[in-house]
Write a protein that holds these residues in place. Structure first.
Motif, PDB file in Angstrom:
ATOM      1  N   ALA A  88     -12.752  75.910  40.157  1.00 40.56           N
ATOM      2  CA  ALA A  88     -11.322  75.871  40.443  1.00 40.56           C
ATOM      3  C   ALA A  88     -10.568  75.929  39.116  1.00 40.56           C
ATOM      4  CB  ALA A  88     -10.985  74.585  41.185  1.00 40.56           C
ATOM      5  N   GLU A  89      -9.282  76.239  39.202  1.00 41.14           N
ATOM      6  CA  GLU A  89      -8.448  76.329  37.995  1.00 41.14           C
ATOM      7  C   GLU A  89      -8.491  75.036  37.203  1.00 41.14           C
ATOM      8  OE1 GLU A  89      -4.524  77.684  38.979  1.00 41.14           O
ATOM      9  OE2 GLU A  89      -5.370  79.348  40.117  1.00 41.14           O
ATOM     10  N   ASN A  90      -8.523  75.185  35.885  1.00 38.50           N
ATOM     11  CA  ASN A  90      -8.549  74.069  34.936  1.00 38.50           C
ATOM     12  C   ASN A  90      -9.886  73.356  34.848  1.00 38.50           C
ATOM     13  OD1 ASN A  90      -5.936  74.236  33.878  1.00 38.50           O
ATOM     14  ND2 ASN A  90      -5.130  73.325  35.765  1.00 38.50           N
ATOM     15  N   VAL A 137     -15.206  76.226  27.786  1.00 38.29           N
ATOM     16  CA  VAL A 137     -14.010  76.940  28.234  1.00 38.29           C
ATOM     17  C   VAL A 137     -13.372  76.187  29.396  1.00 38.29           C
ATOM     18  CG1 VAL A 137     -14.875  79.205  27.528  1.00 38.29           C
ATOM     19  CG2 VAL A 137     -15.301  78.393  29.853  1.00 38.29           C
ATOM     20  N   ARG A 138     -12.175  76.616  29.746  1.00 36.62           N
ATOM     21  CA  ARG A 138     -11.494  76.047  30.907  1.00 36.62           C
ATOM     22  C   ARG A 138     -11.136  77.204  31.830  1.00 36.62           C
ATOM     23  NH1 ARG A 138      -9.490  71.125  32.118  1.00 36.62           N
ATOM     24  NH2 ARG A 138     -10.223  70.325  30.135  1.00 36.62           N
ATOM     25  N   LEU A 139     -11.445  77.071  33.086  1.00 32.37           N
ATOM     26  CA  LEU A 139     -11.206  78.188  34.004  1.00 32.37           C
ATOM     27  C   LEU A 139      -9.699  78.388  34.221  1.00 32.37           C
ATOM     28  CD1 LEU A 139     -13.404  79.064  36.980  1.00 32.37           C
ATOM     29  CD2 LEU A 139     -10.968  79.358  37.180  1.00 32.37           C
ATOM     30  N   ALA A 140      -9.249  79.618  34.016  1.00 31.90           N
ATOM     31  CA  ALA A 140      -7.817  79.897  34.169  1.00 31.90           C
ATOM     32  C   ALA A 140      -7.527  80.517  35.532  1.00 31.90           C
ATOM     33  CB  ALA A 140      -7.344  80.829  33.061  1.00 31.90           C
ATOM     34  N   ALA A 141      -8.332  81.475  35.943  1.00 35.89           N
ATOM     35  CA  ALA A 141      -8.068  82.120  37.244  1.00 35.89           C
ATOM     36  C   ALA A 141      -9.273  82.932  37.682  1.00 35.89           C
ATOM     37  CB  ALA A 141      -6.851  83.035  37.125  1.00 35.89           C
ATOM     38  N   LEU A 142      -9.378  83.075  38.997  1.00 32.69           N
ATOM     39  CA  LEU A 142     -10.368  83.998  39.558  1.00 32.69           C
ATOM     40  C   LEU A 142      -9.629  85.301  39.835  1.00 32.69           C
ATOM     41  CD1 LEU A 142     -12.183  81.659  42.127  1.00 32.69           C
ATOM     42  CD2 LEU A 142     -12.897  82.228  39.806  1.00 32.69           C
ATOM     43  N   GLY A 143     -10.103  86.409  39.273  1.00 30.89           N
ATOM     44  CA  GLY A 143      -9.402  87.687  39.410  1.00 30.89           C
ATOM     45  C   GLY A 143      -9.381  88.199  40.840  1.00 30.89           C
ATOM     46  N   ASP A 144      -8.363  89.007  41.134  1.00 33.97           N
ATOM     47  CA  ASP A 144      -8.225  89.549  42.490  1.00 33.97           C
ATOM     48  C   ASP A 144      -9.351  90.522  42.844  1.00 33.97           C
ATOM     49  OD1 ASP A 144      -5.958  88.103  42.822  1.00 33.97           O
ATOM     50  OD2 ASP A 144      -4.607  89.727  42.183  1.00 33.97           O
ATOM     51  N   GLU A 145     -10.042  91.018  41.802  1.00 34.58           N
ATOM     52  CA  GLU A 145     -11.103  92.006  42.059  1.00 34.58           C
ATOM     53  C   GLU A 145     -12.311  91.381  42.745  1.00 34.58           C
ATOM     54  OE1 GLU A 145      -9.730  91.260  39.232  1.00 34.58           O
ATOM     55  OE2 GLU A 145      -8.827  93.046  38.336  1.00 34.58           O
ATOM     56  N   ILE A 146     -12.415  90.067  42.675  1.00 33.17           N
ATOM     57  CA  ILE A 146     -13.579  89.403  43.292  1.00 33.17           C
ATOM     58  C   ILE A 146     -13.417  89.421  44.804  1.00 33.17           C
ATOM     59  CG2 ILE A 146     -14.874  87.240  43.435  1.00 33.17           C
ATOM     60  CD1 ILE A 146     -13.879  86.594  40.630  1.00 33.17           C
TER      61      ILE A 146
END
Lengths: 648, 85
Positions: free
Chosen positions: B43-45, B20-29
């Motif tokens: 980090a992203e991507n 997979v490729r990381l898209a975003a870290l959610g605000d809930e974290i």
């Protein structure tokens, strides 16, 4: 205002956790520090003179997951950077994870201190098909970059040779123009109000804007009444930023590190994972993880509980001490000493030799030796951090995450050291619960060995009853503590270092280092304890204590009244008390043996642990814990006495 | 939006073996935990490989294995690069 620094010539080893800083420290100084294959082994700064330059002092700092500092160990490293008059920094990085290494380099480079970068474990990187163009990286950073394998001594000579060529690194990035304005304004203010004699104001500005509490404390101390001006500037910068400023700064550093890493790394395509990776996955496998854990525990039990506590103790205690050394020493003392009180002090019932040294050398030493060896093998194999994954669900029941298993398992070696290691936990709440549980229900290696030796001699069922009782009490007490203490549980995020075949020489060195510490700490305390017992006996106080304790010890716990003496001994060290019970094992029934060991395991830990608890939590909290633990130990012991008589 | 895949999925839902490729870290974290994840290199991507999901999510990021509780992994958004095979 105190702006003085320690004498020049400090060389600081800085880097992420578990990249080999402590091994390198040992290689460069000859000084032993505890080294393990899991993050968080070093929680305090250690210093020693170097082998290659007697004027230089090398400092081993705790691993930093990231800077600006957040955790206690990161603050300890940042404080060392602020207060030491550094000749240079040696950043130790993991060669197979260059991106992360360079993210830290991006910040260290801004401090304006000469640096060398040691890319350690490059053998592991090569095994994974990762090749770093060291020369190109050195050119880009403008500092010496060396490939090393600290455990094998590879590249160490080149590293020490390169220290004279340490240079101030070139910056890895220019931040976004708006951020650069904020950094420049803050750096100018720091230069005006609290200039650092060694570190660049720009680096301090980036750290302060990033929320580094150690830098904030330092600036507060230096700027005194002008600190609010710096604080206001920081807050204003945060308000002007669209988003969280520390996060945005960190993101830009990560992007710069990514770009540089990509330009100097080559990756070969691997068809299948390495054996160590497959093994590491089996250990945390949802099906195989628990059977592997049980197998590991069984092997450790056979090695420590059966081989150490039964075979070796039998050889030493009975065959050597009881049959040869003690009679010979008693005859010698009686022949040369005419004062009865003195000969009794040396070789009597509570004699310094016949009790103190016999307990320490014949009963405890073989047990802790086998335990430290087994523990060293587990540490160096990389198994312990994987335990955090297996234990996570269980620990979530008591408001902790699996990371707390590390101090708990370390506590099976030494509760004092484990109490210090709770610094790897992220919140004060987690630390307080873990320190309480360590003090209450985790027996140290010496005590564990005595328990296994004594109850193993009764039956395996007795060992099982004791172990399950401890587990139940641990979970129940933890559950109650987590409900009583405010705050929320932090989910687990952890790195799993590679599984490695432990090197026998390193394990033996580590075992030797711990045994040296053990002998230095335990023998004086055992002798002091024996002397106190002798004094109490001679003054008539011990019989009085035994009589006074009879309702509690005999009535409630169901033990012979003489067992009161073991509890008196337990106030000095739990294992000393447990050894006292071990010595009278022949006169105890199986239920008495189990009840006695449960009570003594729950009893207050040793004096050294108590001091560490006070250091870490303050006297009020530590003594409050003791005030809960002592009555609780007797209460639970009595309950088990009633329960076991009803069902066994 | 990714040219190859539009869907962003929680990391906790991805089958082991998937790239997979990381898209975003959610605000809930939690912000501190977000910093911790960034420090680990999430980090992203960034390309990631999912190794297992039970009892925790275990991923390989570069050559580093990370174990994440589902409470965190379900707020990490990823795009599928290569299905398991």
């Amino acid at each position: 205002m105190n702006t003085s620094l320690s004498p020049a010539n400090a060389i600081l080893l800085v880097g992420h956790p578990n990249v080999g800083k402590s091994v390198l420290f040992h290689r460069l100084t000859g000084a032993y520090v505890n080294v393990s294959n899991y993050p968080g082994t070093t929680v305090e700064v250690t210093r020693a003179n170097t082998r290659f330059d007697h004027a230089a002092v090398l400092l081993d700092t705790p691993g930093v997951l990231a800077l600006p500092s957040r955790s206690d160990d990161e603050r300890a490293t940042m404080t060392a950077l602020l207060h030491e008059n550094s000749r240079c920094l040696v950043q130790v990085g993991d060669a197979k994870n260059l991106r992360r290494t360079l993210t830290l380099t991006a910040l260290l480079a801004e401090l304006g201190v000469p640096m060398v970068l040691a890319l350690n474990m490059h053998d592991e990187a090569a095994a994974r098909g990762v090749t770093v163009d060291v020369a190109a990286l050195s050119e880009e950073l403008g500092i010496p970059v060396l490939a090393t394998v600290a455990t094998g001594g590879e590249g160490i000579g080149e590293l020490t040779g390169s220290l004279v060529n340490a240079r101030k690194p070139q910056a890895l990035l220019r931040y976004d123009a708006d951020f650069e304005k904020e950094i420049a304004a803050m750096a100018a203010a720091i230069n005006r109000l609290a200039p650092h004699p060694k570190l660049a104001a720009r680096g301090l500005a980036i750290l302060f804007l990033g929320g580094d509490s150690a830098v904030a404390d330092w600036l507060k101390e230096m700027a005194v009444e002008n600190y609010p001006e710096l604080e206001t500037l920081c807050q204003a910068a945060g308000q002007r930023t669209d988003g969280d400023l520390p996060t945005l700064l960190a993101r830009e550093r990560t992007e710069a590190a990514d770009a540089l890493a990509a330009s100097v790394i080559q990756r070969a395509v691997r068809s299948s994972p390495l054996l160590s990776q497959r093994l590491g996955q089996y250990v945390v496998h949802p099906v195989w993880g628990v059977p592997i854990l049980l197998a590991v525990l069984y092997v450790v039990y056979q090695f420590v509980g059966v081989f150490g506590a039964t075979v070796l103790v039998g050889l030493l205690e009975k065959d050597l001490f009881q049959d040869i050394l003690n009679p010979a020493f008693t005859n010698l003392v009686n022949a040369v000493i005419s004062l009865p009180w003195l000969s009794e002090l040396l070789v009597g019932q509570y004699g310094l030799w016949t009790m103190g040294m016999t307990y320490a050398l014949a009963l405890i030493l073989p047990i802790v030796t086998t335990f430290f060896f087994a523990f060293g093998v587990l540490e160096d194999s990389g198994y312990l951090p994987r335990l955090t994954v297996i234990a996570n669900r269980l620990f979530s029941l008591i408001g902790l995450n699996g990371r707390a298993v590390l101090p708990m398992v370390l506590g099976l070696g030494c509760v004092t050291m484990a109490t210090l290691t709770t610094r790897i936990l992220h919140s004060p709440r987690e630390r307080m619960i873990t320190i309480f549980l360590l003090a209450l229900a985790i027996p140290c290696s010496a005590q564990l060995g005595v328990v296994l030796g004594m109850l193993g001699g009764v039956s395996f069922t007795a060992v099982l009853v004791w172990a399950l009782a401890m587990l139940a009490i641990l979970l129940l007490s933890g559950f109650l503590a987590s409900k009583l203490l405010p705050g929320r549980r932090i989910p687990l995020v952890t790195e799993l270092p590679p599984m490695r075949l432990p090197i026998l020489g390193n394990v033996l060195k580590k075992t030797g280092g711990r045994l040296k510490w053990y002998l230095l700490e335990v023998i004086p305390l055992f002798l002091l304890g024996t002397f106190i017992m002798y004094s109490l006996d001679k003054s008539g106080a011990l019989p009085a204590i035994i009589e006074a304790g009879e309702p509690l010890v005999s009535g409630w716990l169901g033990l012979p009244k003489e067992a009161s003496a073991a509890f008196v001994m337990g106030f000095l060290r739990r294992d000393f008390g447990a050894t006292g019970l071990f010595a009278m094992a022949h006169s105890l029934s199986p239920i008495q043996a189990v009840v006695g060991m449960i009570t003594l395991t729950l009893f207050i830990p040793c004096f050294a642990s108590l001091m560490m608890m006070i250091k870490e939590q303050g006297a009020k909290v530590a003594l409050g814990m003791v005030a809960v633990i002592v009555p609780f130990a007797f209460f639970v012991g009595g309950l088990f006495n009633l329960l076991l008589h009803a069902v066994w | 939006m990714s040219p190859k895949h539009e869907a962003r999925l929680p990391l906790a839902f991805i089958t082991p073996g998937t790239e997979v490729r990381l898209a975003a870290l959610g605000d809930e974290i939690d912000p501190l935990q977000r910093e911790q994840l960034t420090a680990y290199g999430l980090a992203e991507n960034r390309p990631l490989r999912v190794l297992q999901q039970k009892p925790m999510t275990v991923i390989l990021a570069d050559e580093v294995e990370l174990a994440l509780e589902h409470a965190v992994a379900r707020h990490i958004w990823v795009e599928i690069e290569t299905p398991p095979g």
